[in-house]
Design a protein around this motif. Structure first.
Motif, PDB file in Angstrom:
ATOM      1  N   TRP A  40       0.817  -1.219   0.000  1.00  0.00           N
ATOM      2  CA  TRP A  40       0.000   0.000   0.000  1.00  0.00           C
ATOM      3  C   TRP A  40       0.847   1.264   0.000  1.00  0.00           C
ATOM      4  CZ3 TRP A  40      -5.588   0.231   0.497  1.00  0.00           C
ATOM      5  CH2 TRP A  40      -6.187  -1.031   0.354  1.00  0.00           C
ATOM      6  N   TYR A  70      -9.392   7.357   7.806  1.00  0.00           N
ATOM      7  CA  TYR A  70      -8.357   7.000   6.826  1.00  0.00           C
ATOM      8  C   TYR A  70      -8.537   7.850   5.561  1.00  0.00           C
ATOM      9  CZ  TYR A  70      -6.930   2.834   9.496  1.00  0.00           C
ATOM     10  OH  TYR A  70      -6.450   1.971  10.449  1.00  0.00           O
ATOM     11  N   THR A  96      -6.211   7.096   2.387  1.00  0.00           N
ATOM     12  CA  THR A  96      -6.586   5.849   1.714  1.00  0.00           C
ATOM     13  C   THR A  96      -7.835   6.054   0.864  1.00  0.00           C
ATOM     14  OG1 THR A  96      -5.648   4.541   3.530  1.00  0.00           O
ATOM     15  CG2 THR A  96      -7.228   3.441   2.078  1.00  0.00           C
ATOM     16  N   GLU A 106      -3.584   2.899   6.578  1.00  0.00           N
ATOM     17  CA  GLU A 106      -3.507   4.355   6.446  1.00  0.00           C
ATOM     18  C   GLU A 106      -2.091   4.854   6.689  1.00  0.00           C
ATOM     19  OE1 GLU A 106      -5.018   8.459   6.140  1.00  0.00           O
ATOM     20  OE2 GLU A 106      -5.473   6.483   5.280  1.00  0.00           O
ATOM     21  N   VAL A 115      -0.150   4.231   3.510  1.00  0.00           N
ATOM     22  CA  VAL A 115      -0.543   5.151   2.439  1.00  0.00           C
ATOM     23  C   VAL A 115       0.009   6.549   2.699  1.00  0.00           C
ATOM     24  CG1 VAL A 115      -2.521   6.311   1.381  1.00  0.00           C
ATOM     25  CG2 VAL A 115      -2.582   3.838   1.761  1.00  0.00           C
TER      26      VAL A 115
END
Length: 455
Positions: free
Chosen positions: A17, A67, A70, A435, A438
């Motif tokens: 991610w 988040y 994200t 999160e 990201v």
């Protein structure tokens, strides 16, 4: 596309991610991006796997409305979060009669939603509710900041949280968010999570978001398509063994290509291995921090029953009691998320090192017995099949005052991205979550762009 004043060629190593986020941000800015991923599936430690002819995840996840990065990148990649995620109000609901509690926040403006949920909560005594109110008030008064870190257990003791509240709310939340037992977990990082969810001005920030699609389909696959549409390339099955700096300031990845900069978005262990090969004294401090992490495991046990089996709720919290062989902490009804998975239950065990040591067969059998008992459904003791997936290095142990590296490695053109990196200041540090990964990827891409502009 956004700002395209600087155009360069960049490599992102790792398509978890963090790597996907970094690649998307660089591609959005008009740069040529090549992503190297050793596996065949994108997503890193939050990805799709196939077992028993069924598409599963290597771990069941819950996201939060907080988040924001994200959700932003999902939308940027052309995904519809509303279609791919089941949004539920903040809740901690245990099966009736299991010795738990029933706490559900209504969709009222913050913080009224929490006050109403606490007023209506079942399974908590007056002393428990007053204890929670005092804690929440104290945190708001402190601005959700803790200058001197300590363990979560010490924090809860300092604010006189009741045993019942600790057992049914704070301890499960700590395990779910930090994947570290409360007696070893960082109170500062725990408070950061509470601040952005329970303490947020937006009620929706505390919503619990349960993926209906597999984790790779949620963002990583779409991120790969986004990079390709913007002129980049994603190479799967492409393990990077070495990176080296060139005299002109550029970087070489193995013998496959030359780039203006590299974002290392692998696990901390793999990042340390790559950085050691650079042999640059400026990396010594970063390497020391990367090598100081202690891994924590997460196990997910999938249990397949008859398609008619369905829980009353999409998920329940479970009282874990290892002394009773009750290892499960949350159970999810996958059939309520995806009709094709009717009868499939997923049971999560955070910080699962001890549980996983029981072995696949005994642990799966114990979890099935736990479900049969606490849900009062004897048929759950005999699943058609079970699959235990343990990610041994799912996260790092998020301990007090842990020194985490930032995105900058100390060497120009070489940046780190991962759920283990530190925020811009300690008040922004997150545990090892989607999160966090990201945010780190986005920050690394922006730092790379800033460094290119400054040249």
């Amino acid at each position: 596309m956004a700002d395209q004043a600087v155009t360069g060629r960049y490599a992102v190593i790792g398509a978890g991610w963090a790597g996907c986020a970094a690649a998307m941000e660089l591609a959005r800015a008009g740069h040529a991006v090549t992503v190297y991923e050793a596996a065949r599936t994108l997503g890193g430690r939050a990805r799709r796997v196939e077992r028993e002819n069924t598409v599963l995840d290597n771990g069941q996840h819950i996201l939060l409305g907080a988040y924001t990065e994200t959700l932003r990148l999902m939308t940027l990649a052309g995904q519809d979060p509303g279609e791919l995620i089941l949004s539920l109000p903040l809740q901690m609901r245990y099966p009736a009669g299991s010795g738990g509690m029933d706490f559900v926040a209504p969709r009222l403006p913050a913080p009224l939603h929490l006050a109403w949920a606490l007023l209506r909560a079942k399974g908590l005594q007056r002393a428990d509710k007053l204890s929670l109110m005092r804690f929440s008030t104290a945190m708001r008064w402190m601005g959700w900041q803790l200058y001197n870190d300590c363990s979560v257990s010490e924090l809860l003791q300092r604010f006189d949280q009741t045993d019942t509240l600790c057992r049914l709310m704070w301890h499960p939340l700590c395990l779910a968010a930090l994947n570290t037992p409360p007696e070893r977990a960082s109170a500062r990082v725990f408070i950061n999570v509470l601040r952005d969810s329970l303490g947020a001005r937006r009620r929706s920030a505390s919503d619990m978001l349960v993926p209906k699609a597999d984790l790779s389909a949620l963002l990583p696959d779409a991120a790969g398509r986004y990079v390709a549409r913007h002129g980049g390339e994603v190479r799967t099955g492409a393990k990077v063994d070495a990176v080296r700096s060139l005299p002109d300031g550029r970087w070489q990845v193995d013998d496959a290509g030359t780039y203006d900069g590299i974002v290392v978005a692998t696990s901390s262990v793999q990042a340390a291995s790559l950085l050691q090969g650079v042999q640059d004294a400026r990396l010594d401090e970063v390497l020391a921090r990367l090598q100081a992490f202690t891994p924590e495991a997460i196990s997910t046990c999938y249990l397949q029953y008859d398609a008619a089996v369905r829980l009353d709720l999409p998920f329940y919290a479970l009282v874990d009691a290892p002394e009773l062989q009750h290892w499960g902490q949350f159970v999810f009804d996958r059939g309520q998320l995806d009709a094709r998975q009717a009868g499939l239950l997923a049971v999560v065990i955070s910080a699962s090192g001890t549980a996983a040591g029981q072995g696949h067969g005994p642990l799966a059998q114990a979890i099935a017995a736990q479900l049969a008992q606490v849900l009062r459904r004897p048929e759950l003791a005999q699943p058609a099949w079970s699959q235990l997936i343990t990610e041994k290095r799912a996260t790092f142990a998020c301990t007090p005052d842990l020194l985490r590296p930032g995105n900058a490695s100390g060497v120009p053109g070489l940046l780190l991205a991962g759920d283990y990196t530190a925020g811009e200041d300690r008040a922004q540090d997150y545990p090892a979550t989607i999160e966090a990964a990201v945010r780190s990827g986005v920050a690394a891409a922006r730092a790379m762009r800033a460094g290119a502009t400054a040249k």
